[in-house]
Design a protein around this motif. Sequence first.
Motif, short mmCIF file in Angstrom:
data_model
loop_
_atom_site.label_atom_id
_atom_site.label_comp_id
_atom_site.label_asym_id
_atom_site.label_seq_id
_atom_site.Cartn_x
_atom_site.Cartn_y
_atom_site.Cartn_z
N LEU A 112 17.89 -0.85 1.54
CA LEU A 112 17.07 -1.04 2.73
C LEU A 112 17.81 -0.47 3.93
CD1 LEU A 112 15.92 -4.75 2.25
CD2 LEU A 112 14.58 -2.68 1.82
N PRO A 113 17.09 0.06 4.91
CA PRO A 113 17.73 0.50 6.15
C PRO A 113 18.46 -0.69 6.80
CG PRO A 113 15.46 1.26 6.05
CD PRO A 113 15.65 0.31 4.92
N GLU A 114 19.52 -0.40 7.51
CA GLU A 114 20.37 -1.45 8.08
C GLU A 114 19.58 -2.45 8.93
OE1 GLU A 114 24.26 -1.87 10.93
OE2 GLU A 114 24.06 -0.08 9.68
N GLU A 115 18.62 -1.96 9.71
CA GLU A 115 17.84 -2.89 10.55
C GLU A 115 17.02 -3.86 9.71
OE1 GLU A 115 15.29 0.84 10.15
OE2 GLU A 115 17.39 0.47 10.57
N ARG A 116 16.62 -3.44 8.52
CA ARG A 116 15.89 -4.33 7.61
C ARG A 116 16.83 -5.27 6.88
NH1 ARG A 116 10.46 -5.19 8.11
NH2 ARG A 116 9.63 -3.31 9.03
N VAL A 137 8.36 -7.25 -2.74
CA VAL A 137 8.53 -6.30 -1.64
C VAL A 137 8.18 -6.95 -0.31
CG1 VAL A 137 7.59 -4.16 -0.64
CG2 VAL A 137 8.27 -4.23 -3.04
N ASP A 138 7.14 -7.77 -0.30
CA ASP A 138 6.78 -8.48 0.93
C ASP A 138 7.90 -9.41 1.39
OD1 ASP A 138 4.34 -7.21 1.11
OD2 ASP A 138 3.20 -8.91 0.26
N LEU A 139 8.60 -10.02 0.43
CA LEU A 139 9.75 -10.87 0.80
C LEU A 139 10.85 -10.04 1.46
CD1 LEU A 139 10.12 -13.11 -2.37
CD2 LEU A 139 9.42 -13.86 -0.10
N LEU A 140 11.02 -8.81 1.01
CA LEU A 140 12.06 -7.93 1.57
C LEU A 140 11.63 -7.32 2.90
CD1 LEU A 140 13.19 -5.82 -1.50
CD2 LEU A 140 14.37 -7.75 -0.46
N TRP A 141 10.39 -6.86 2.95
CA TRP A 141 9.96 -6.02 4.05
C TRP A 141 9.04 -6.74 5.04
CZ3 TRP A 141 12.25 -1.49 4.70
CH2 TRP A 141 11.71 -0.58 5.61
N GLY A 142 8.48 -7.87 4.63
CA GLY A 142 7.53 -8.56 5.48
C GLY A 142 8.10 -8.93 6.84
N GLU A 143 7.20 -9.01 7.78
CA GLU A 143 7.61 -9.31 9.16
C GLU A 143 7.81 -10.79 9.38
OE1 GLU A 143 8.51 -7.03 11.28
OE2 GLU A 143 7.98 -5.49 9.86
N GLY A 167 20.70 -6.75 -2.34
CA GLY A 167 21.69 -5.67 -2.30
C GLY A 167 21.04 -4.30 -2.29
N GLY A 168 20.25 -3.98 -3.32
CA GLY A 168 19.60 -2.69 -3.38
C GLY A 168 18.81 -2.52 -4.67
N PHE A 169 18.06 -1.41 -4.73
CA PHE A 169 17.28 -1.05 -5.91
C PHE A 169 18.12 -0.17 -6.82
CE2 PHE A 169 13.90 -2.24 -3.05
CZ PHE A 169 12.94 -2.79 -3.89
N GLU A 170 18.01 -0.41 -8.12
CA GLU A 170 18.72 0.40 -9.11
C GLU A 170 17.97 1.71 -9.31
OE1 GLU A 170 21.46 -0.81 -9.78
OE2 GLU A 170 21.24 -2.98 -9.78
N PRO A 171 18.68 2.82 -9.42
CA PRO A 171 17.99 4.07 -9.73
C PRO A 171 17.63 4.15 -11.21
CG PRO A 171 20.34 4.45 -9.51
CD PRO A 171 20.09 3.00 -9.16
N ILE A 172 16.65 4.96 -11.50
CA ILE A 172 16.25 5.26 -12.87
C ILE A 172 16.72 6.67 -13.20
CG2 ILE A 172 14.25 5.70 -14.36
CD1 ILE A 172 12.85 3.36 -12.93
N ARG A 173 17.30 6.83 -14.33
CA ARG A 173 17.73 8.10 -14.92
C ARG A 173 18.93 8.73 -14.24
NH1 ARG A 173 14.24 13.47 -16.35
NH2 ARG A 173 15.81 14.31 -17.74
N THR A 194 0.82 -1.21 0.00
CA THR A 194 0.00 0.00 0.00
C THR A 194 0.86 1.26 0.00
OG1 THR A 194 -0.17 -0.13 2.40
CG2 THR A 194 -1.96 -1.10 1.13
N THR A 195 1.98 1.22 0.65
CA THR A 195 2.87 2.38 0.66
C THR A 195 4.27 1.91 0.27
OG1 THR A 195 3.37 2.08 3.00
CG2 THR A 195 1.58 3.58 2.47
N PRO A 196 5.07 2.81 -0.29
CA PRO A 196 6.43 2.43 -0.67
C PRO A 196 7.26 2.06 0.55
CG PRO A 196 5.80 4.53 -1.65
CD PRO A 196 4.74 4.17 -0.66
N ILE A 197 8.21 1.17 0.35
CA ILE A 197 9.14 0.85 1.44
C ILE A 197 10.21 1.93 1.50
CG2 ILE A 197 8.70 -1.63 1.46
CD1 ILE A 197 11.28 -1.99 -0.16
N ARG A 198 10.65 2.21 2.70
CA ARG A 198 11.65 3.26 2.91
C ARG A 198 13.02 2.75 2.46
NH1 ARG A 198 14.95 4.52 7.28
NH2 ARG A 198 13.93 2.96 8.55
N LEU A 199 13.69 3.56 1.64
CA LEU A 199 15.03 3.25 1.19
C LEU A 199 15.97 4.38 1.57
CD1 LEU A 199 14.25 1.91 -2.41
CD2 LEU A 199 14.65 0.57 -0.34
N GLU A 200 17.23 4.04 1.70
CA GLU A 200 18.26 5.02 2.01
C GLU A 200 19.17 5.19 0.80
OE1 GLU A 200 20.07 3.33 5.50
OE2 GLU A 200 18.44 4.01 6.78
#
Length: 140
Positions: free
Chosen positions: A46-50, A134-140, A59-65, A2-8
């Motif tokens: 992802l934040p370190e705690e995640r 995303v649920d695999l990454l962020w799910g509890e 590893g991380g999400f690739e940026p666009i542009r 429903t909402t984006p996951i927080r990324l650093e």
Amino acid sequence: MTTPIRLEESEAPISAADLDALERRFGFAFPLSFRTQYLKFNGGYLPEERMERQRMAFGGFEPIRYSTLPAETLYLDLLEAFPQLEGLFPFAHDQGGSSFLIALGERADLGRIYIWLMDGEELLPVADSFDEFVDLLWGE
């Protein structure tokens, strides 16, 4: 999702017009949840705690542009070396440098997420959708 996951460490923000232009360029449409995520966080980690609690070696999400090597350039590089990956857009990577790809365009597996293991040139399914990924990454 429903909402984006927080990324650093995200890159400069992109606009809906940026995503629209990318979709027109390659002839595919990103799922709404993918667009929502990228409009809030253009790539990043992802934040370190995640990172410590995740279920895969993400590893991380690739940026666009906005990047020295944006996702759209990665896509073109992948297609040049591996034409069989047409319609599989790289949007993230694991800790070993393999790419997570989302199936787009006219593909029968539209929306499915794969990992492309470069060393073995092997494509493996990861999730049925971006939301499930995303649920695999962020799910509890």
